[in-house]
Motif scaffolding. Sequence first.
Motif, PDB file in Angstrom:
ATOM      1  N   ALA A  34     -25.590  26.905   9.623  1.00  0.00           N
ATOM      2  CA  ALA A  34     -25.731  25.581  10.249  1.00  0.00           C
ATOM      3  C   ALA A  34     -25.573  24.478   9.210  1.00  0.00           C
ATOM      4  CB  ALA A  34     -27.076  25.464  10.952  1.00  0.00           C
ATOM      5  N   GLU A  35     -26.128  24.687   8.042  1.00  0.00           N
ATOM      6  CA  GLU A  35     -26.021  23.675   6.987  1.00  0.00           C
ATOM      7  C   GLU A  35     -24.628  23.625   6.380  1.00  0.00           C
ATOM      8  OE1 GLU A  35     -29.198  23.729   4.137  1.00  0.00           O
ATOM      9  OE2 GLU A  35     -30.715  23.455   5.690  1.00  0.00           O
ATOM     10  N   ASN A  36     -23.836  24.658   6.651  1.00  0.00           N
ATOM     11  CA  ASN A  36     -22.455  24.679   6.170  1.00  0.00           C
ATOM     12  C   ASN A  36     -21.449  24.386   7.278  1.00  0.00           C
ATOM     13  OD1 ASN A  36     -22.685  25.344   3.304  1.00  0.00           O
ATOM     14  ND2 ASN A  36     -23.672  27.178   4.055  1.00  0.00           N
ATOM     15  N   GLY A  37     -21.945  24.103   8.491  1.00  0.00           N
ATOM     16  CA  GLY A  37     -21.085  23.664   9.574  1.00  0.00           C
ATOM     17  C   GLY A  37     -20.375  24.742  10.354  1.00  0.00           C
ATOM     18  N   THR A  38     -20.958  25.945  10.426  1.00  0.00           N
ATOM     19  CA  THR A  38     -20.234  27.023  11.105  1.00  0.00           C
ATOM     20  C   THR A  38     -21.049  27.690  12.212  1.00  0.00           C
ATOM     21  OG1 THR A  38     -20.942  28.606   9.416  1.00  0.00           O
ATOM     22  CG2 THR A  38     -18.803  27.550   9.097  1.00  0.00           C
ATOM     23  N   VAL A  39     -21.747  26.901  13.020  1.00  0.00           N
ATOM     24  CA  VAL A  39     -22.488  27.455  14.165  1.00  0.00           C
ATOM     25  C   VAL A  39     -22.158  26.667  15.427  1.00  0.00           C
ATOM     26  CG1 VAL A  39     -24.422  28.372  12.787  1.00  0.00           C
ATOM     27  CG2 VAL A  39     -24.561  26.072  13.726  1.00  0.00           C
ATOM     28  N   LYS A  40     -22.539  27.237  16.558  1.00  0.00           N
ATOM     29  CA  LYS A  40     -22.297  26.584  17.846  1.00  0.00           C
ATOM     30  C   LYS A  40     -23.193  25.363  18.009  1.00  0.00           C
ATOM     31  CE  LYS A  40     -21.097  30.850  20.214  1.00  0.00           C
ATOM     32  NZ  LYS A  40     -21.445  31.765  21.308  1.00  0.00           N
ATOM     33  N   LEU A  41     -22.758  24.460  18.849  1.00  0.00           N
ATOM     34  CA  LEU A  41     -23.516  23.239  19.133  1.00  0.00           C
ATOM     35  C   LEU A  41     -24.925  23.559  19.629  1.00  0.00           C
ATOM     36  CD1 LEU A  41     -23.613  20.157  19.370  1.00  0.00           C
ATOM     37  CD2 LEU A  41     -22.626  20.390  21.651  1.00  0.00           C
ATOM     38  N   THR A  42     -25.060  24.579  20.460  1.00  0.00           N
ATOM     39  CA  THR A  42     -26.386  24.929  20.994  1.00  0.00           C
ATOM     40  C   THR A  42     -27.343  25.354  19.886  1.00  0.00           C
ATOM     41  OG1 THR A  42     -25.615  27.178  21.489  1.00  0.00           O
ATOM     42  CG2 THR A  42     -25.556  25.568  23.284  1.00  0.00           C
ATOM     43  N   THR A  43     -26.824  25.981  18.855  1.00  0.00           N
ATOM     44  CA  THR A  43     -27.675  26.374  17.726  1.00  0.00           C
ATOM     45  C   THR A  43     -28.153  25.138  16.976  1.00  0.00           C
ATOM     46  OG1 THR A  43     -26.480  28.469  17.529  1.00  0.00           O
ATOM     47  CG2 THR A  43     -27.804  27.784  15.633  1.00  0.00           C
ATOM     48  N   TYR A  44     -27.251  24.190  16.748  1.00  0.00           N
ATOM     49  CA  TYR A  44     -27.654  22.929  16.123  1.00  0.00           C
ATOM     50  C   TYR A  44     -28.748  22.251  16.944  1.00  0.00           C
ATOM     51  CZ  TYR A  44     -23.822  22.725  12.730  1.00  0.00           C
ATOM     52  OH  TYR A  44     -22.976  22.968  11.683  1.00  0.00           O
ATOM     53  N   GLN A  45     -28.554  22.229  18.245  1.00  0.00           N
ATOM     54  CA  GLN A  45     -29.529  21.580  19.118  1.00  0.00           C
ATOM     55  C   GLN A  45     -30.905  22.228  18.988  1.00  0.00           C
ATOM     56  OE1 GLN A  45     -27.226  22.031  22.720  1.00  0.00           O
ATOM     57  NE2 GLN A  45     -26.639  19.874  22.724  1.00  0.00           N
ATOM     58  N   LYS A  46     -30.961  23.549  18.957  1.00  0.00           N
ATOM     59  CA  LYS A  46     -32.245  24.252  18.828  1.00  0.00           C
ATOM     60  C   LYS A  46     -32.922  23.925  17.504  1.00  0.00           C
ATOM     61  CE  LYS A  46     -31.098  28.203  21.738  1.00  0.00           C
ATOM     62  NZ  LYS A  46     -30.847  29.650  21.764  1.00  0.00           N
ATOM     63  N   ILE A  47     -32.150  23.959  16.426  1.00  0.00           N
ATOM     64  CA  ILE A  47     -32.719  23.684  15.097  1.00  0.00           C
ATOM     65  C   ILE A  47     -33.212  22.240  15.017  1.00  0.00           C
ATOM     66  CG2 ILE A  47     -32.215  23.517  12.628  1.00  0.00           C
ATOM     67  CD1 ILE A  47     -30.100  25.784  13.109  1.00  0.00           C
ATOM     68  N   ILE A  48     -32.390  21.310  15.463  1.00  0.00           N
ATOM     69  CA  ILE A  48     -32.769  19.891  15.394  1.00  0.00           C
ATOM     70  C   ILE A  48     -33.972  19.605  16.280  1.00  0.00           C
ATOM     71  CG2 ILE A  48     -31.992  17.550  15.957  1.00  0.00           C
ATOM     72  CD1 ILE A  48     -29.165  18.506  14.969  1.00  0.00           C
ATOM     73  N   GLU A  49     -34.001  20.185  17.468  1.00  0.00           N
ATOM     74  CA  GLU A  49     -35.154  20.004  18.349  1.00  0.00           C
ATOM     75  C   GLU A  49     -36.433  20.511  17.685  1.00  0.00           C
ATOM     76  OE1 GLU A  49     -36.896  21.596  22.637  1.00  0.00           O
ATOM     77  OE2 GLU A  49     -34.792  21.902  22.179  1.00  0.00           O
ATOM     78  N   CYS A  50     -36.357  21.659  17.089  1.00  0.00           N
ATOM     79  CA  CYS A  50     -37.528  22.241  16.444  1.00  0.00           C
ATOM     80  C   CYS A  50     -37.988  21.400  15.246  1.00  0.00           C
ATOM     81  CB  CYS A  50     -37.220  23.657  15.995  1.00  0.00           C
ATOM     82  SG  CYS A  50     -38.649  24.469  15.271  1.00  0.00           S
ATOM     83  N   LEU A  51     -37.061  20.989  14.410  1.00  0.00           N
ATOM     84  CA  LEU A  51     -37.431  20.185  13.246  1.00  0.00           C
ATOM     85  C   LEU A  51     -37.987  18.826  13.665  1.00  0.00           C
ATOM     86  CD1 LEU A  51     -34.553  21.026  10.745  1.00  0.00           C
ATOM     87  CD2 LEU A  51     -36.906  21.885  10.744  1.00  0.00           C
ATOM     88  N   THR A  52     -37.469  18.264  14.729  1.00  0.00           N
ATOM     89  CA  THR A  52     -37.996  17.004  15.252  1.00  0.00           C
ATOM     90  C   THR A  52     -39.415  17.194  15.763  1.00  0.00           C
ATOM     91  OG1 THR A  52     -35.758  16.289  15.821  1.00  0.00           O
ATOM     92  CG2 THR A  52     -37.576  15.136  16.894  1.00  0.00           C
ATOM     93  N   LYS A  53     -39.661  18.301  16.472  1.00  0.00           N
ATOM     94  CA  LYS A  53     -41.016  18.599  16.942  1.00  0.00           C
ATOM     95  C   LYS A  53     -41.971  18.796  15.760  1.00  0.00           C
ATOM     96  CE  LYS A  53     -39.972  20.782  21.374  1.00  0.00           C
ATOM     97  NZ  LYS A  53     -40.021  22.060  22.127  1.00  0.00           N
ATOM     98  N   GLU A  54     -41.503  19.463  14.729  1.00  0.00           N
ATOM     99  CA  GLU A  54     -42.336  19.678  13.541  1.00  0.00           C
ATOM    100  C   GLU A  54     -42.652  18.352  12.875  1.00  0.00           C
ATOM    101  OE1 GLU A  54     -44.517  21.512  10.448  1.00  0.00           O
ATOM    102  OE2 GLU A  54     -44.091  22.036  12.522  1.00  0.00           O
ATOM    103  N   ASP A  55     -41.676  17.464  12.807  1.00  0.00           N
ATOM    104  CA  ASP A  55     -41.893  16.141  12.227  1.00  0.00           C
ATOM    105  C   ASP A  55     -42.955  15.386  13.026  1.00  0.00           C
ATOM    106  OD1 ASP A  55     -41.344  14.029  10.393  1.00  0.00           O
ATOM    107  OD2 ASP A  55     -40.038  13.086  11.881  1.00  0.00           O
ATOM    108  N   THR A  56     -42.847  15.440  14.341  1.00  0.00           N
ATOM    109  CA  THR A  56     -43.823  14.786  15.218  1.00  0.00           C
ATOM    110  C   THR A  56     -45.199  15.421  15.055  1.00  0.00           C
ATOM    111  OG1 THR A  56     -42.100  14.248  16.805  1.00  0.00           O
ATOM    112  CG2 THR A  56     -44.373  14.212  17.624  1.00  0.00           C
ATOM    113  N   ARG A  57     -45.232  16.745  15.000  1.00  0.00           N
ATOM    114  CA  ARG A  57     -46.495  17.471  14.854  1.00  0.00           C
ATOM    115  C   ARG A  57     -47.235  17.026  13.585  1.00  0.00           C
ATOM    116  NH1 ARG A  57     -48.924  21.290  12.063  1.00  0.00           N
ATOM    117  NH2 ARG A  57     -47.148  21.621  10.718  1.00  0.00           N
TER     118      ARG A  57
END
Length: 71
Positions: A33-56
């Motif tokens: 993901a950090e190298n740009g070789t995953v599906k959009l849905t994978t990016y969405q899951k990672i970003i959603e999780c990191l955003t939730k962690e930031d909020t937490r």
Amino acid sequence: MKEVVKDLRNRLKLTQMDVAKLTGISIVTINRAENGTVKLTTYQKIIECLTKEDTRRKTPFNYPASGFCSF
């Protein structure tokens, strides 16, 4: 998208292994993901999780981090 994932991870001071544990996604996929070789849905899951962690981390009542974002 890859820059967003890496920037969020660095801002939260997490390793790729930390993100893998938090999301339930393999470390290999986090690296891809950090190298740009995953599906959009994978990016969405990672970003959603990191955003939730930031909020937490910003809320007075901290939920347990383990499994907080597992999909």
